[in-house]
Scaffold this active site. Structure first.
Site, PDB file in Angstrom:
ATOM      1  N   SER A  28      23.213  50.493  40.124  1.00 17.92           N
ATOM      2  CA  SER A  28      23.928  49.208  40.096  1.00 17.92           C
ATOM      3  C   SER A  28      23.437  48.350  41.263  1.00 17.92           C
ATOM      4  CB  SER A  28      25.436  49.425  40.253  1.00 17.92           C
ATOM      5  OG  SER A  28      25.887  50.322  39.285  1.00 17.92           O
TER       6      SER A  28
ATOM      7  N   ARG B  81      32.947  51.767  47.683  1.00 20.60           N
ATOM      8  CA  ARG B  81      31.505  51.684  48.009  1.00 20.60           C
ATOM      9  C   ARG B  81      31.270  51.284  49.466  1.00 20.60           C
ATOM     10  NH1 ARG B  81      31.966  53.765  43.710  1.00 20.60           N
ATOM     11  NH2 ARG B  81      30.952  53.155  41.763  1.00 20.60           N
TER      12      ARG B  81
ATOM     13  N   GLU C 290      25.048  45.690  46.177  1.00 22.09           N
ATOM     14  CA  GLU C 290      25.383  47.042  46.631  1.00 22.09           C
ATOM     15  C   GLU C 290      24.153  47.687  47.280  1.00 22.09           C
ATOM     16  OE1 GLU C 290      27.639  49.684  43.910  1.00 22.09           O
ATOM     17  OE2 GLU C 290      26.070  51.166  44.290  1.00 22.09           O
TER      18      GLU C 290
HETATM   19  P1  FAD Z   1      18.966  55.956  50.608  1.00 21.17           P
HETATM   20  O1  FAD Z   1      18.717  54.970  49.530  1.00 21.17           O
HETATM   21  O2  FAD Z   1      17.804  56.645  51.193  1.00 21.17           O
HETATM   22  O3  FAD Z   1      19.796  55.247  51.775  1.00 21.17           O
HETATM   23  C1  FAD Z   1      20.922  54.461  51.477  1.00 21.17           C
HETATM   24  C2  FAD Z   1      21.546  53.987  52.809  1.00 21.17           C
HETATM   25  O4  FAD Z   1      22.034  55.107  53.529  1.00 21.17           O
HETATM   26  C3  FAD Z   1      20.523  53.332  53.744  1.00 21.17           C
HETATM   27  O5  FAD Z   1      21.178  52.340  54.494  1.00 21.17           O
HETATM   28  C4  FAD Z   1      20.079  54.469  54.657  1.00 21.17           C
HETATM   29  O6  FAD Z   1      19.619  54.012  55.919  1.00 21.17           O
HETATM   30  C5  FAD Z   1      21.372  55.260  54.790  1.00 21.17           C
HETATM   31  N1  FAD Z   1      21.167  56.708  54.963  1.00 21.17           N
HETATM   32  C6  FAD Z   1      20.571  57.569  54.101  1.00 21.17           C
HETATM   33  N2  FAD Z   1      20.650  58.830  54.583  1.00 21.17           N
HETATM   34  C7  FAD Z   1      21.295  58.759  55.754  1.00 21.17           C
HETATM   35  C8  FAD Z   1      21.680  59.727  56.743  1.00 21.17           C
HETATM   36  N3  FAD Z   1      21.411  61.029  56.606  1.00 21.17           N
HETATM   37  N4  FAD Z   1      22.329  59.288  57.859  1.00 21.17           N
HETATM   38  C9  FAD Z   1      22.605  57.969  58.037  1.00 21.17           C
HETATM   39  N5  FAD Z   1      22.255  57.019  57.147  1.00 21.17           N
HETATM   40  C10 FAD Z   1      21.623  57.406  56.014  1.00 21.17           C
HETATM   41  N6  FAD Z   1      25.642  55.327  43.542  1.00 21.17           N
HETATM   42  C11 FAD Z   1      26.949  55.597  43.315  1.00 21.17           C
HETATM   43  O7  FAD Z   1      27.788  55.482  44.226  1.00 21.17           O
HETATM   44  N7  FAD Z   1      27.368  55.991  42.077  1.00 21.17           N
HETATM   45  C12 FAD Z   1      26.524  56.158  41.032  1.00 21.17           C
HETATM   46  O8  FAD Z   1      26.937  56.543  39.945  1.00 21.17           O
HETATM   47  C13 FAD Z   1      25.145  55.868  41.256  1.00 21.17           C
HETATM   48  N8  FAD Z   1      24.247  55.951  40.232  1.00 21.17           N
HETATM   49  C14 FAD Z   1      22.937  55.658  40.444  1.00 21.17           C
HETATM   50  C15 FAD Z   1      22.053  55.756  39.365  1.00 21.17           C
HETATM   51  C16 FAD Z   1      20.705  55.471  39.558  1.00 21.17           C
HETATM   52  C17 FAD Z   1      19.757  55.584  38.392  1.00 21.17           C
HETATM   53  C18 FAD Z   1      20.229  55.113  40.841  1.00 21.17           C
HETATM   54  C19 FAD Z   1      18.773  54.866  41.071  1.00 21.17           C
HETATM   55  C20 FAD Z   1      21.118  54.989  41.906  1.00 21.17           C
HETATM   56  C21 FAD Z   1      22.482  55.250  41.722  1.00 21.17           C
HETATM   57  N9  FAD Z   1      23.416  55.145  42.764  1.00 21.17           N
HETATM   58  C22 FAD Z   1      24.737  55.449  42.550  1.00 21.17           C
HETATM   59  C23 FAD Z   1      22.996  54.688  44.096  1.00 21.17           C
HETATM   60  C24 FAD Z   1      22.460  55.830  44.998  1.00 21.17           C
HETATM   61  O9  FAD Z   1      22.005  56.905  44.227  1.00 21.17           O
HETATM   62  C25 FAD Z   1      23.513  56.356  45.975  1.00 21.17           C
HETATM   63  O10 FAD Z   1      23.995  55.309  46.778  1.00 21.17           O
HETATM   64  C26 FAD Z   1      22.975  57.470  46.860  1.00 21.17           C
HETATM   65  O11 FAD Z   1      24.010  58.018  47.643  1.00 21.17           O
HETATM   66  C27 FAD Z   1      21.851  57.012  47.797  1.00 21.17           C
HETATM   67  O12 FAD Z   1      21.304  58.171  48.379  1.00 21.17           O
HETATM   68  P2  FAD Z   1      19.871  58.163  49.059  1.00 21.17           P
HETATM   69  O13 FAD Z   1      19.703  59.476  49.740  1.00 21.17           O
HETATM   70  O14 FAD Z   1      18.833  57.819  48.071  1.00 21.17           O
HETATM   71  O15 FAD Z   1      20.043  57.014  50.135  1.00 21.17           O
HETATM   72  P1  NAP Z   2      31.189  51.504  32.372  1.00 20.60           P
HETATM   73  O1  NAP Z   2      31.796  52.788  31.899  1.00 20.60           O
HETATM   74  O2  NAP Z   2      30.421  50.660  31.417  1.00 20.60           O
HETATM   75  O3  NAP Z   2      32.326  50.617  33.043  1.00 20.60           O
HETATM   76  C1  NAP Z   2      32.003  49.351  33.620  1.00 20.60           C
HETATM   77  C2  NAP Z   2      32.718  49.221  34.940  1.00 20.60           C
HETATM   78  O4  NAP Z   2      34.099  49.237  34.706  1.00 20.60           O
HETATM   79  C3  NAP Z   2      32.369  50.361  35.865  1.00 20.60           C
HETATM   80  O5  NAP Z   2      31.524  49.870  36.839  1.00 20.60           O
HETATM   81  C4  NAP Z   2      33.700  50.864  36.362  1.00 20.60           C
HETATM   82  O6  NAP Z   2      33.913  50.622  37.748  1.00 20.60           O
HETATM   83  C5  NAP Z   2      34.751  50.087  35.617  1.00 20.60           C
HETATM   84  N1  NAP Z   2      35.622  51.031  34.874  1.00 20.60           N
HETATM   85  C6  NAP Z   2      35.401  51.564  33.648  1.00 20.60           C
HETATM   86  N2  NAP Z   2      36.449  52.340  33.293  1.00 20.60           N
HETATM   87  C7  NAP Z   2      37.320  52.308  34.325  1.00 20.60           C
HETATM   88  C8  NAP Z   2      38.586  52.914  34.557  1.00 20.60           C
HETATM   89  N3  NAP Z   2      39.160  53.698  33.652  1.00 20.60           N
HETATM   90  N4  NAP Z   2      39.191  52.667  35.745  1.00 20.60           N
HETATM   91  C9  NAP Z   2      38.627  51.889  36.672  1.00 20.60           C
HETATM   92  N5  NAP Z   2      37.420  51.295  36.509  1.00 20.60           N
HETATM   93  C10 NAP Z   2      36.789  51.493  35.341  1.00 20.60           C
HETATM   94  O7  NAP Z   2      30.258  51.800  33.645  1.00 20.60           O
HETATM   95  P2  NAP Z   2      28.789  52.368  33.724  1.00 20.60           P
HETATM   96  O8  NAP Z   2      27.886  51.322  34.214  1.00 20.60           O
HETATM   97  O9  NAP Z   2      28.437  53.118  32.459  1.00 20.60           O
HETATM   98  O10 NAP Z   2      28.961  53.415  34.913  1.00 20.60           O
HETATM   99  C11 NAP Z   2      29.772  54.552  34.748  1.00 20.60           C
HETATM  100  C12 NAP Z   2      30.165  55.084  36.114  1.00 20.60           C
HETATM  101  O11 NAP Z   2      29.001  55.445  36.848  1.00 20.60           O
HETATM  102  C13 NAP Z   2      30.911  54.052  36.965  1.00 20.60           C
HETATM  103  O12 NAP Z   2      31.892  54.714  37.715  1.00 20.60           O
HETATM  104  C14 NAP Z   2      29.836  53.496  37.860  1.00 20.60           C
HETATM  105  O13 NAP Z   2      30.333  53.082  39.118  1.00 20.60           O
HETATM  106  C15 NAP Z   2      28.899  54.692  38.038  1.00 20.60           C
HETATM  107  N6  NAP Z   2      27.519  54.222  38.251  1.00 20.60           N
HETATM  108  C16 NAP Z   2      27.229  53.706  39.480  1.00 20.60           C
HETATM  109  C17 NAP Z   2      25.946  53.279  39.748  1.00 20.60           C
HETATM  110  C18 NAP Z   2      25.603  52.774  41.134  1.00 20.60           C
HETATM  111  O14 NAP Z   2      24.436  52.611  41.421  1.00 20.60           O
HETATM  112  N7  NAP Z   2      26.565  52.533  41.970  1.00 20.60           N
HETATM  113  C19 NAP Z   2      24.962  53.335  38.781  1.00 20.60           C
HETATM  114  C20 NAP Z   2      25.314  53.827  37.528  1.00 20.60           C
HETATM  115  C21 NAP Z   2      26.603  54.276  37.260  1.00 20.60           C
HETATM  116  P3  NAP Z   2      33.411  51.566  38.928  1.00 20.60           P
HETATM  117  O15 NAP Z   2      31.976  51.293  39.066  1.00 20.60           O
HETATM  118  O16 NAP Z   2      34.209  51.075  40.077  1.00 20.60           O
HETATM  119  O17 NAP Z   2      33.700  52.987  38.586  1.00 20.60           O
END
Ligand code: FAD
Ligand code: NAP
Length: 337
Positions: free
Chosen positions: A237, A163, A333
């Protein structure tokens, strides 16, 4: 591309926090980006680059210029069995995933239904279900704000980690990503080991899954667990999964034998932040207009009318509770502004 004043950002952040930007502009091309950066208004104001607003928490009105990146376009180049897909930073990430899955370009199907834009995908090295953007990242182009030059970043330049990337680290606030190229494959090597993917495939009677099957299953799991930002404000998250030293983990495991844990780089151990929060009895808690999601304690939500300050204070409370019970400090995050 008019420069707008006192612009409401409520519909431009998935937390649906009702804040305004002093100034706002939407950019559709690199040429427009160069043009706005030659305008003195850019030097006179602090800047916030906005994609889909899905990884942000606004704690107050933004007293500066918000630049929304809406540069579109998708290009495809074949390289043997590899497929190089280049997309404009303003493309919607999940639309790109759907496009690639429909065309049989494998590699990002596990990242189905992540909100936001292509341009933000390298910023925090988005990841889900065992795949991170670094696994398919080829390069990106970015506009250097200080010089107006366009620079190409290789995977090594981006310094991807869990991340994290160079754009959140030492180059924070210096570049605007304008396009990203992903190296995908016309040969599918599906990854189904993670989380509930295999279980869901089995339940559906699928034994040799295609990338479309994986994408559909990931979408179904996500919909069942996560709040839809179009109805309940959230930014996914709220905290990162903490990574601790083995010695710290050994002590924790002796006290909490059920604690989920996963191997992390350098012999360290990744803990599940959602589990830690749930163990502090925070799952599904409603506090004023905010709270944690009933199916995933790691997601903080806006039940309607929450302010960013309210969400922030609630997140402090969670950090304190987790620290008291486990001695582990959760790191946010979500980007705070
Ligand atoms: P923004 O929120 O608009 O920006 C995020 C950051 O990036 C800010 O600092 C902004 O200034 C910068 N930024 C944005 N665009 C640019 C650009 N073009 N150039 C330079 N800087 C920029 N994230 C995960 O990693 N895994 C997931 O599974 C995941 N699941 C999600 C589920 C839900 C329901 C939600 C709401 C969010 C989730 N996220 C997840 C978080 C998010 O969707 C990601 O981090 C996504 O990449 C953010 O994109 P955005 O365009 O909305 O960025
Ligand atoms: P989950 O399956 O309930 O698992 C809980 C956590 O355990 C996850 O965050 C994941 O870490 C870790 N995990 C589970 N299985 C794993 C494996 N086999 N090896 C290594 N790590 C493992 O998680 P969840 O909340 O439903 O999310 C599912 C996936 O979607 C995850 O990868 C999560 O990161 C992603 N997600 C991200 C966001 C966001 O905003 N960043 C939001 C929703 C979902 P990791 O997160 O490191 O994968």
């Amino acid at each position: 591309m008019p420069l707008l004043e006192n612009y409401a950002l409520t519909h431009l952040n998935t937390f649906r926090i009702a804040v305004k930007a002093k100034l706002f502009i939407e950019i559709f091309s690199e040429a427009e980006l160069s043009e706005i950066f030659s305008n003195p208004v850019v030097k006179e104001n602090k800047l916030l680059i906005l994609g889909g607003g899905s990884n942000m928490l606004f704690t107050k009105d933004y007293d500066g210029l918000v630049v929304k990146i809406s540069i579109k376009g998708i290009g495809v180049k074949k390289d043997g069995n590899d497929v190089l897909v280049t997309a404009g930073a303003g493309e919607v990430w999940d639309s790109l995933v759907k496009y690639c899955v429909a065309n049989g370009y494998a590699g990002i199907e596990n990242l189905t239904l992540i909100p936001g834009t292509v341009g933000a995908s390298p910023i925090q090295n988005i990841g889900a279900y065992g795949v991170e953007i670094k696994d398919v990242f080829e390069s990106c182009t970015a506009f250097e704000m200080a010089t107006g030059q366009i620079r190409t970043f290789s995977k090594a330049d981006c310094e991807f980690a869990y991340r994290e990337s160079v754009f959140k680290g030492k180059l924070k606030g210096q570049y605007i990503i304008t396009s990203v190229t992903y190296r995908l494959s016309s040969i599918a090597k599906v990854q189904t080991h993670y989380g509930a993917i295999n279980t869901e495939l089995e339940r559906r009677g699928i034994t040799t899954p295609s990338i479309a099957d994986v994408s559909e299953v990931v979408a179904a799991i996500r919909v069942s667990k996560l709040p839809d930002p179009s109805t309940i404000g959230n930014a996914g998250s709220f905290f990162k999964n903490p990574i601790v030293d083995q010695s710290v983990f050994d002590v924790l495991l002796s006290q909490f034998p059920d604690m989920p844990h996963y191997p992390a780089p350098d012999g360290r151990v990744k803990l599940a932040a959602g589990w830690l929060i749930e163990a502090c009895t925070f799952k599904g808690v409603v506090e004023g207009n905010t709270g944690t999601w009933k199916n995933q304690a790691l997601v903080l939500v806006n039940h309607g009318g929450a302010t960013g300050q309210e969400v922030y204070r609630f997140s402090e409370k969670i950090i304190n509770a987790v620290q008291q019970k486990f001695g582990v400090i959760l790191e946010r995050e979500v980007n705070m502004f």
